[in-house]
Design a protein around this motif. Structure first.
Motif, PDB file in Angstrom:
ATOM      1  N   ARG A 140       0.843  -1.205   0.000  1.00  0.00           N
ATOM      2  CA  ARG A 140       0.000   0.000   0.000  1.00  0.00           C
ATOM      3  C   ARG A 140       0.880   1.258   0.000  1.00  0.00           C
ATOM      4  NH1 ARG A 140      -0.549   4.659   2.718  1.00  0.00           N
ATOM      5  NH2 ARG A 140      -0.026   3.517   4.612  1.00  0.00           N
ATOM      6  N   MET A 177      -4.093   2.783  -6.400  1.00  0.00           N
ATOM      7  CA  MET A 177      -4.804   1.894  -5.464  1.00  0.00           C
ATOM      8  C   MET A 177      -6.180   1.473  -5.998  1.00  0.00           C
ATOM      9  SD  MET A 177      -2.946   1.201  -2.712  1.00  0.00           S
ATOM     10  CE  MET A 177      -1.581   0.921  -3.834  1.00  0.00           C
ATOM     11  N   SER A 228      -7.963  -2.086  -5.546  1.00  0.00           N
ATOM     12  CA  SER A 228      -7.957  -2.689  -4.202  1.00  0.00           C
ATOM     13  C   SER A 228      -9.131  -3.640  -3.988  1.00  0.00           C
ATOM     14  CB  SER A 228      -7.955  -1.582  -3.141  1.00  0.00           C
ATOM     15  OG  SER A 228      -6.703  -0.927  -3.167  1.00  0.00           O
TER      16      SER A 228
END
Ligand code: HMG
Ligand code: MG
Length: 316
Positions: free
Chosen positions: A14, A58, A61
């Motif tokens: 992350r 991201m 995700s």
């Protein structure tokens, strides 16, 4: 936990990747997470339910969470995977994947969610587009929603030892006040982010003293040091001395925050594990395996390996 045990929270997938400009394939991210899950690491941050306009890297995700739910890590090494979720939308997106793929494997640890506050108004505005007070209102809702689902919640506070916009002018009492608010909302842990790596030994000690004076216990706290100024491990030593046993790190030293200009990666997991073991503390992590992953992922995404220990072991 054993008296000499320390908990290492791997944030490479992350924090390590969120700032990469070139889109990294989902398959590479999943391979990274699954390789890390085999090294003895028990806490792995795996993604972030934030706006894809703000942090495009991201974006997938949900796919990562779905894959991890469908392919739980094999016992005897249960892993807790965590995801950032800063607002109701992030919570909703995370929960919809969870509800569609309920965790049936009882050997796995449940998914965790993380909110992220800031210790300064300027950083809160840049990172979250709202004031500290408004962010806390949103986090109350996220924390309640997550707790209602039985999920553990981590609450970050960024720029606790220095801010890219307000410099060293960060008040430890303000950090303590935000930490108490987040604990009162039901957070299970406060992760103290030295986002810019500006933390020093005296300032780290002063911050931890202020937090303890406000009633926070060592077991409520985790340290999240970026290593921009090379002070992460010495600040880790100060934190250990004050009783803290949970530390974030990133394989290969990958990372940086998109809203913290010039910030570099977290202290590397390789350096963190080597350091803990040199002190006789037990991380449960296979150092050589992490070194290999650091070598692989930095090559894969075309970054230099920023782990001193990783490079030393690879160079042998
Ligand atoms: P905003 O623009 O103020 O949000 O952003 P909004 O509520 O006005 O919504 C605007 C649009 O975004 C809407 O879409 C929403 O649906 C969408 P539109 O109608 O325009 O099509 N949206 C979302 N989409 C997906 N997921 C969501 C979401 N929320 C809104 N969760 C927001 C507010 C918080 C969303 C934005 O500021 C944001 O995403 N910020 C992310 C910042 C970030 O990820 N920073 C890096 C992580 S923190 C960090 O690295 C520090 C840490 O490592 C610790 C340390 O080192 O200190 C943790
Ligand atoms: Mg960070």
């Amino acid at each position: 936990a054993k008296p000499n045990a320390v908990r290492i929270i791997e944030v490479g997938a992350r924090d390590g990747l969120q700032n990469e400009k070139k889109s990294i394939p989902v398959a590479t991210k999943i391979e990274l997470i699954e390789r890390l899950a085999k090294t003895g690491l028990k806490d792995i941050e795996a993604g972030s339910f934030v706006s894809p306009k703000w942090v495009p890297q991201m974006d997938a995700s949900d796919k990562i969470l779905e894959h991890l739910l469908k392919n739980p890590p094999k016992a005897p090494n249960p892993v807790a995977y965590s995801f950032l979720a800063p607002n109701a939308k992030g919570l909703e997106n995370a929960l919809s994947v969870l509800h569609a793929n309920p965790q049936t494997d009882t050997a796995s640890k449940p998914i965790e969610l993380s909110v992220f506050a800031a210790a300064t108004e300027s950083f809160s505005q840049k990172n979250l587009n709202c004031s500290i007070a408004d962010s806390l209102l949103k986090f109350r809702e996220v924390i309640k929603g997550a707790k209602d689902e039985g999920l553990r919640v981590r609450a970050y506070i960024s720029v606790v030892l220095g801010c890219p916009f307000e410099g060293y002018d960060v008040d430890p009492k303000k950090v303590a006040e935000i930490a108490c608010d987040l604990m009162e909302m039901g957070a299970d842990e406060i992760a103290l982010g030295d986002t810019t790596g500006m933390g020093t030994v005296p300032r780290t000690a002063e911050l931890l003293k202020a937090l303890k004076a406000a009633g926070l216990r060592s077991e409520d706290l985790a340290m999240h040091f970026h290593d921009t100024y090379g002070q992460a491990l010495v600040n880790t030593a100060v934190s250990l001395e004050s009783g803290i046993r949970s530390f974030d790190s990133s394989v290969g030293g990958l990372g940086g925050c998109p809203y913290s200009p010039g910030a570099t990666g977290n202290v590397s997991t390789e350096d963190m594990v080597y350091f803990m073991e040199s002190l006789g503390l037990d991380t449960g992590v296979d150092l050589d395996a992490v070194v290999d992953i650091g070598d692989w992922i930095t090559k894969e995404i075309g970054k230099k390996n920023s782990s001193s220990v990783g490079k030393a072991i690879l160079g042998k």
